[in-house]
Design a protein around this motif. Structure first.
Motif, PDB file in Angstrom:
ATOM      1  N   ASN A 278       0.781  -1.235   0.000  1.00 62.93           N
ATOM      2  CA  ASN A 278       0.000   0.000   0.000  1.00 62.93           C
ATOM      3  C   ASN A 278       0.811   1.282   0.000  1.00 62.93           C
ATOM      4  O   ASN A 278       0.271   2.349  -0.329  1.00 62.93           O
ATOM      5  CB  ASN A 278      -0.921   0.013   1.228  1.00 62.93           C
ATOM      6  N   LEU A 279       2.085   1.187   0.397  1.00 65.82           N
ATOM      7  CA  LEU A 279       2.888   2.401   0.485  1.00 65.82           C
ATOM      8  C   LEU A 279       4.068   2.398  -0.480  1.00 65.82           C
ATOM      9  O   LEU A 279       4.265   3.347  -1.240  1.00 65.82           O
ATOM     10  CB  LEU A 279       3.373   2.604   1.923  1.00 65.82           C
ATOM     11  N   ILE A 280       4.853   1.329  -0.459  1.00 62.43           N
ATOM     12  CA  ILE A 280       6.056   1.299  -1.293  1.00 62.43           C
ATOM     13  C   ILE A 280       5.704   1.223  -2.776  1.00 62.43           C
ATOM     14  O   ILE A 280       6.244   1.977  -3.599  1.00 62.43           O
ATOM     15  CB  ILE A 280       6.966   0.122  -0.879  1.00 62.43           C
ATOM     16  N   LEU A 281       4.799   0.325  -3.148  1.00 64.34           N
ATOM     17  CA  LEU A 281       4.434   0.173  -4.563  1.00 64.34           C
ATOM     18  C   LEU A 281       3.760   1.433  -5.109  1.00 64.34           C
ATOM     19  O   LEU A 281       3.961   1.801  -6.268  1.00 64.34           O
ATOM     20  CB  LEU A 281       3.514  -1.028  -4.746  1.00 64.34           C
ATOM     21  N   GLU A 282       2.968   2.094  -4.271  1.00 64.02           N
ATOM     22  CA  GLU A 282       2.263   3.288  -4.730  1.00 64.02           C
ATOM     23  C   GLU A 282       3.116   4.557  -4.645  1.00 64.02           C
ATOM     24  O   GLU A 282       2.803   5.564  -5.290  1.00 64.02           O
ATOM     25  CB  GLU A 282       0.982   3.479  -3.915  1.00 64.02           C
ATOM     26  N   ASN A 283       4.185   4.509  -3.827  1.00 60.98           N
ATOM     27  CA  ASN A 283       5.048   5.687  -3.655  1.00 60.98           C
ATOM     28  C   ASN A 283       6.511   5.263  -3.726  1.00 60.98           C
ATOM     29  O   ASN A 283       7.226   5.280  -2.719  1.00 60.98           O
ATOM     30  CB  ASN A 283       4.768   6.357  -2.302  1.00 60.98           C
ATOM     31  N   PRO A 284       6.991   4.888  -4.911  1.00 62.83           N
ATOM     32  CA  PRO A 284       8.365   4.369  -5.019  1.00 62.83           C
ATOM     33  C   PRO A 284       9.440   5.382  -4.636  1.00 62.83           C
ATOM     34  O   PRO A 284      10.562   4.998  -4.323  1.00 62.83           O
ATOM     35  CB  PRO A 284       8.478   3.981  -6.490  1.00 62.83           C
ATOM     36  N   LEU A 285       9.098   6.680  -4.635  1.00 61.34           N
ATOM     37  CA  LEU A 285      10.066   7.704  -4.234  1.00 61.34           C
ATOM     38  C   LEU A 285       9.942   8.062  -2.760  1.00 61.34           C
ATOM     39  O   LEU A 285      10.667   8.921  -2.258  1.00 61.34           O
ATOM     40  CB  LEU A 285       9.906   8.958  -5.090  1.00 61.34           C
ATOM     41  N   GLY A 286       9.015   7.395  -2.072  1.00 60.41           N
ATOM     42  CA  GLY A 286       8.886   7.596  -0.639  1.00 60.41           C
ATOM     43  C   GLY A 286       7.666   8.401  -0.253  1.00 60.41           C
ATOM     44  O   GLY A 286       7.147   9.206  -1.033  1.00 60.41           O
ATOM     45  N   ILE A 287       7.189   8.192   0.962  1.00 63.55           N
ATOM     46  CA  ILE A 287       6.015   8.906   1.479  1.00 63.55           C
ATOM     47  C   ILE A 287       6.409  10.106   2.324  1.00 63.55           C
ATOM     48  O   ILE A 287       5.559  10.893   2.718  1.00 63.55           O
ATOM     49  CB  ILE A 287       5.128   7.954   2.310  1.00 63.55           C
ATOM     50  N   GLY A 288       7.697  10.227   2.639  1.00 64.86           N
ATOM     51  CA  GLY A 288       8.157  11.344   3.449  1.00 64.86           C
ATOM     52  C   GLY A 288       8.701  10.896   4.788  1.00 64.86           C
ATOM     53  O   GLY A 288       8.224   9.923   5.379  1.00 64.86           O
ATOM     54  N   LEU A 289       9.695  11.610   5.262  1.00 69.01           N
ATOM     55  CA  LEU A 289      10.371  11.258   6.513  1.00 69.01           C
ATOM     56  C   LEU A 289       9.406  11.300   7.695  1.00 69.01           C
ATOM     57  O   LEU A 289       8.616  12.234   7.837  1.00 69.01           O
ATOM     58  CB  LEU A 289      11.535  12.225   6.749  1.00 69.01           C
ATOM     59  N   ASN A 290       9.452  10.257   8.520  1.00 68.45           N
ATOM     60  CA  ASN A 290       8.658  10.155   9.754  1.00 68.45           C
ATOM     61  C   ASN A 290       7.154  10.073   9.494  1.00 68.45           C
ATOM     62  O   ASN A 290       6.344  10.374  10.366  1.00 68.45           O
ATOM     63  CB  ASN A 290       8.951  11.345  10.674  1.00 68.45           C
ATOM     64  N   PHE A 292       5.683   7.118   8.369  1.00 66.58           N
ATOM     65  CA  PHE A 292       5.264   5.711   8.330  1.00 66.58           C
ATOM     66  C   PHE A 292       4.100   5.444   9.277  1.00 66.58           C
ATOM     67  O   PHE A 292       3.088   4.847   8.878  1.00 66.58           O
ATOM     68  CB  PHE A 292       6.445   4.797   8.688  1.00 66.58           C
ATOM     69  N   LYS A 293       4.224   5.871  10.521  1.00 66.07           N
ATOM     70  CA  LYS A 293       3.202   5.547  11.523  1.00 66.07           C
ATOM     71  C   LYS A 293       1.836   6.085  11.137  1.00 66.07           C
ATOM     72  O   LYS A 293       0.804   5.442  11.360  1.00 66.07           O
ATOM     73  CB  LYS A 293       3.616   6.101  12.892  1.00 66.07           C
ATOM     74  N   THR A 294       1.829   7.280  10.549  1.00 67.79           N
ATOM     75  CA  THR A 294       0.554   7.882  10.155  1.00 67.79           C
ATOM     76  C   THR A 294      -0.041   7.195   8.935  1.00 67.79           C
ATOM     77  O   THR A 294      -1.236   6.861   8.908  1.00 67.79           O
ATOM     78  CB  THR A 294       0.753   9.380   9.854  1.00 67.79           C
ATOM     79  N   ARG A 295       0.791   6.935   7.951  1.00 64.50           N
ATOM     80  CA  ARG A 295       0.287   6.417   6.670  1.00 64.50           C
ATOM     81  C   ARG A 295      -0.040   4.931   6.705  1.00 64.50           C
ATOM     82  O   ARG A 295      -0.849   4.451   5.912  1.00 64.50           O
ATOM     83  CB  ARG A 295       1.313   6.712   5.570  1.00 64.50           C
ATOM     84  N   ILE A 296       0.582   4.183   7.623  1.00 62.43           N
ATOM     85  CA  ILE A 296       0.315   2.742   7.690  1.00 62.43           C
ATOM     86  C   ILE A 296      -0.961   2.459   8.474  1.00 62.43           C
ATOM     87  O   ILE A 296      -1.568   1.381   8.323  1.00 62.43           O
ATOM     88  CB  ILE A 296       1.509   1.995   8.342  1.00 62.43           C
ATOM     89  N   ASP A 297      -1.395   3.399   9.277  1.00 58.44           N
ATOM     90  CA  ASP A 297      -2.508   3.167  10.207  1.00 58.44           C
ATOM     91  C   ASP A 297      -3.782   2.633   9.533  1.00 58.44           C
ATOM     92  O   ASP A 297      -4.382   1.682  10.052  1.00 58.44           O
ATOM     93  CB  ASP A 297      -2.814   4.460  10.964  1.00 58.44           C
TER      94      ASP A 297
END
Length: 397
Positions: A278-290, A292-297
């Motif tokens: 849900n995160l890496i495949l959709e955002n190969p350049l990254g979701i932004g520093l720090n 992870f906790k918010t976006r994985i929820d």
């Protein structure tokens, strides 16, 4: 003298920071920032134009650049920008100890002294963990973490911290190296560390300790390797019951009588899979520093309460993208390679020992970040960066 006192205080302070006041009552000013400023002052005062370039310089700066890009990516989407900036600051400021220490340590005697201080800090950590465990009782299943805190994650931190530094202590003994301290002392600290790791109940630290100890014995100490294998096959005889229960508890029996991973272990694989899908495949350049906790929820089932990645490789790839993963891997490979160069080219046994021990230290860092995300932790990694600088500068001198 000021350099010696200041760096000694920093080495002792970093993993024990919870025991000391953090704030000095002024916004943005804390104890470590003040100590760092003092070290920075010494660096600029003593820096010479012809100072040799430090190994790893390019890799670390590339890692900084990718982390900065991840910080920029987080700005439009974050609700906690100050926290993100703090994370980036910690990434840079603690790892930059490598550059400062590499520059200001310009003689062998000082480096030998600072390595002894690192050994001493590991000893202090072991004493605190053992004292804490004895207070709880050897039969207690309560996890201990020494200076790292009281909760379960703190116990993992303590286990990873010790697993990073113990291989060098064991290597010091096996080489009978008296340059830094008496070999019998390093062996004593090593066994204190083993006892301490047992009661952190950190399974990843058990594995790290086993692998690095096996490699320590594999070349010149075949007899000790045989002893280790015999001990492993008879672990039920000598391992404490609570440690055996912790290891055996990795697999549990479900209602249908089938073996499966315990909830803690299983949750990690669910988190990693969700991050990838849900995160890496959709955002190969990254979701932004720090972030992870918010976006994985939203992708977490109710039975998983943790929102940490529990894996630095997953965390960096998710937040900093594929280039972050590449930067991190290249940094680790380069560190291991430099240790190999020292081991191969050093003319003196005690320098060769540092090269071999450093390679095992890097392996412990890797193993400690597969099942938890501790690379950003200042308390764990601060003295690792200092040790990296000391070993590389010692070889150069």
């Amino acid at each position: 003298m000021l350099k010696k006192i200041l760096l000694t205080v920093i080495i002792i302070y970093i993993p024990n920071s919870l025991h000391f006041p953090a704030s000095l009552g002024l916004p943005g000013l804390n104890v470590f920032n003040l100590l760092f400023a003092g070290l920075l002052f010494i660096y600029f005062k003593t820096k010479k134009n012809d100072d040799p370039k430090s190994p790893l310089s390019g890799n670390i700066k590339f890692y900084y650049f990718i982390s900065f890009i991840a910080l920029i990516i987080s700005i439009p989407v974050t609700s906690h920008l100050v926290d993100n900036i703090t994370i980036f600051k910690n990434i840079v400021i603690y790892s930059s100890l490598y550059f400062l220490v590499y520059s200001i340590c310009d003689n062998e005697e000082d480096i030998e002294y600072f390595i002894k201080v690192i050994y001493f800090v590991v000893f202090l950590m072991c004493v605190e963990i053992i004292r804490e465990k004895l207070a709880f009782g050897l039969g207690s299943s309560k996890r201990v973490a020494g200076a790292f805190g009281q909760d379960e994650s703190a116990a993992n931190y303590a286990g990873v911290y010790l697993s990073i530094f113990l291989p060098l202590l064991l290597k010091n003994y096996l080489y009978k190296c008296e340059k830094f301290t008496k070999p019998i002392f390093t062996l004593g600290i090593f066994f204190m560390g083993v006892f301490s790791i047992f009661y952190t109940y950190s399974r990843q630290s058990y594995l790290s300790l086993l692998i690095t100890s096996t490699l320590n014995f594999s070349k010149k100490h075949k007899f000790l390797l045989v002893i280790l294998v015999i001990l492993l096959f008879n672990s039920s005889v000598w391992l404490p019951n609570t440690v055996l229960q912790r290891i055996e508890g990795t697999q549990v029996e479900n209602s249908e009588g089938e073996e499966e991973l315990d909830e803690s272990s299983e949750s990690r694989f669910v988190i990693w899979q969700a991050a990838y899908d849900n995160l890496i495949l959709e955002n190969p350049l990254g979701i932004g520093l720090n972030e992870f906790k918010t976006r994985i929820d939203p992708y977490m089932p109710e039975w998983i309460h943790a929102r940490d990645a529990h894996n630095t490789f997953v965390l960096i790839t998710t937040e900093s993208g594929i280039f972050g993963f590449i930067a991190f891997i290249l940094l680790l490979i380069r560190m291991y390679y430099v240790g190999g160069v020292i081991k191969r080219d050093a003319q003196l046994d005690h320098v060769k020992m540092l090269g071999e021990g450093y390679q095992l230290t890097i392996m412990a860092v890797v193993l400690g970040n597969i099942y938890s995300s501790t690379f950003y932790s200042p308390e764990i990694m601060g003295n690792f960066w200092i040790l990296s600088a000391l070993i590389k500068k010692y070889y150069l001198l």
